[in-house]
Each structure stands twice: as structure tokens, then as C-alpha cells.
Enzyme design. Structure first.
Site, PDB file in Angstrom:
ATOM      1  N   PRO A 155       0.816  -1.220   0.000  1.00  0.00           N
ATOM      2  CA  PRO A 155       0.000   0.000   0.000  1.00  0.00           C
ATOM      3  C   PRO A 155       0.841   1.258   0.000  1.00  0.00           C
ATOM      4  O   PRO A 155       0.716   2.097   0.885  1.00  0.00           O
ATOM      5  CB  PRO A 155      -0.840  -0.143   1.273  1.00  0.00           C
ATOM      6  CG  PRO A 155       0.029  -0.940   2.202  1.00  0.00           C
ATOM      7  CD  PRO A 155       0.783  -1.898   1.312  1.00  0.00           C
ATOM      8  N   CYS A 156       1.662   1.401  -0.997  1.00  0.00           N
ATOM      9  CA  CYS A 156       2.557   2.550  -1.047  1.00  0.00           C
ATOM     10  C   CYS A 156       1.757   3.845  -1.178  1.00  0.00           C
ATOM     11  O   CYS A 156       2.282   4.925  -0.934  1.00  0.00           O
ATOM     12  CB  CYS A 156       3.524   2.403  -2.206  1.00  0.00           C
ATOM     13  SG  CYS A 156       2.722   1.953  -3.742  1.00  0.00           S
ATOM     14  N   HIS A 157       0.494   3.740  -1.519  1.00  0.00           N
ATOM     15  CA  HIS A 157      -0.324   4.954  -1.657  1.00  0.00           C
ATOM     16  C   HIS A 157      -0.679   5.535  -0.298  1.00  0.00           C
ATOM     17  O   HIS A 157      -1.196   6.642  -0.213  1.00  0.00           O
ATOM     18  CB  HIS A 157      -1.587   4.637  -2.459  1.00  0.00           C
ATOM     19  CG  HIS A 157      -2.389   3.514  -1.913  1.00  0.00           C
ATOM     20  ND1 HIS A 157      -2.168   2.204  -2.278  1.00  0.00           N
ATOM     21  CD2 HIS A 157      -3.391   3.508  -1.014  1.00  0.00           C
ATOM     22  CE1 HIS A 157      -3.048   1.449  -1.626  1.00  0.00           C
ATOM     23  NE2 HIS A 157      -3.784   2.209  -0.838  1.00  0.00           N
TER      24      HIS A 157
END
Length: 110
Positions: free
Chosen positions: A58-60
Site C-alpha cells: 500500500p505505497c499509496h
DNA sequence: AGATTGACTAACC
DNA sequence: AGGTTAGCCAATC
């Protein structure tokens, strides 16, 4: 460059820490940097920008310290951030009029 | 092996 | 208030 290279030790740590951010929350490059024991948020950005596990990690949920969206999919403007913002909204994160994440969504590693 | 880069940050002007 | 400089650290050239 080899996009399919195996992740380095440092990158693995970054991904692991990123996965610890609960859904509907966000963290900052700086927080991750401290959590990993280094003082360079830029190094965190480097690892995420080459993120080989795009939606799997979940780099966002990682934004800048001023709560603006940093970058996404290797870009820092336009559709890249639009997509990132959309993902966060889907998870329950809300944004201010200036396009910043509401500070109530900040996650802290303990 | 050395220089450059970058999804950063804080400090300075 | 907004642009520039400096410090940071791992990956890449």
C-alpha cells in the site's frame, strides 16, 4: 535498470513497514525513515518509487510530511497523484480543499 | 569505485 | 510567502 530484480534488504524493510499502515490511514516518508532507523526520507522514496509490488504494497498510504501526496507509479503529477488520491478515498481517507490528507488520518508507529 | 539521482525535509534567504 | 541551499541515504549510472 532491472525492474524485476529481487528486493534489497532495505527495500524489504520499507515494504514491511508500509504494510503496517492500517487501511484508512496514512503515514509519511519521514515516519518510515525513523521507524527503519535512518534519517533519509528520500531513501524511503527511492525504495517505493521502484516498488516492484505496486498495489500489493500500500505505497499509496505514504505521503509527504506536509500531508500532500508525494508521488505514485514513478510520477509526481497529474494522473499519478489522481490515482493515488482515489485509492485513499476508497479506503476512507478524506482530503482538504488544498488536496492535502486530513491530519486525522495520520498513522504513527509506536 | 566514484559520481549522480531522487515518490524527502528542514532550514535559510 | 515562496524560492534556494544543505543534509540525508540507498539505488543506479
Amino acid at each position: 535498470m532491472d525492474p524485476n530484480r529481487p528486493p534489497t534488504n532495505f527495500e524489504s524493510r520499507v515494504f514491511e513497514a508500509t504494510c503496517l499502515i492500517p487501511k484508512g490511514k496514512v503515514s509519511t516518508y519521514g515516519e518510515l525513515a525513523v521507524f527503519l532507523g535512518c534519517q533519509s526520507a528520500q531513501a524511503i522514496g527511492q525504495a517505493l518509487k521502484r516498488n516492484p509490488f505496486a498495489p500489493e504494497v500500500p505505497c499509496h498510504r505514504v505521503v509527504k510530511t506536509d500531508l500532500r501526496l508525494g508521488g505514485f507509479h514513478g510520477g509526481t503529477e497529474g494522473p499519478y497523484l489522481a490515482k493515488k488520491r482515489n485509492l485513499l478515498v476508497e479506503e476512507g481517507v478524506s482530503f482538504g480543499d488544498d488536496g492535502r490528507v486530513n491530519p486525522e488520518h495520520c498513522h504513527r508507529f509506536c
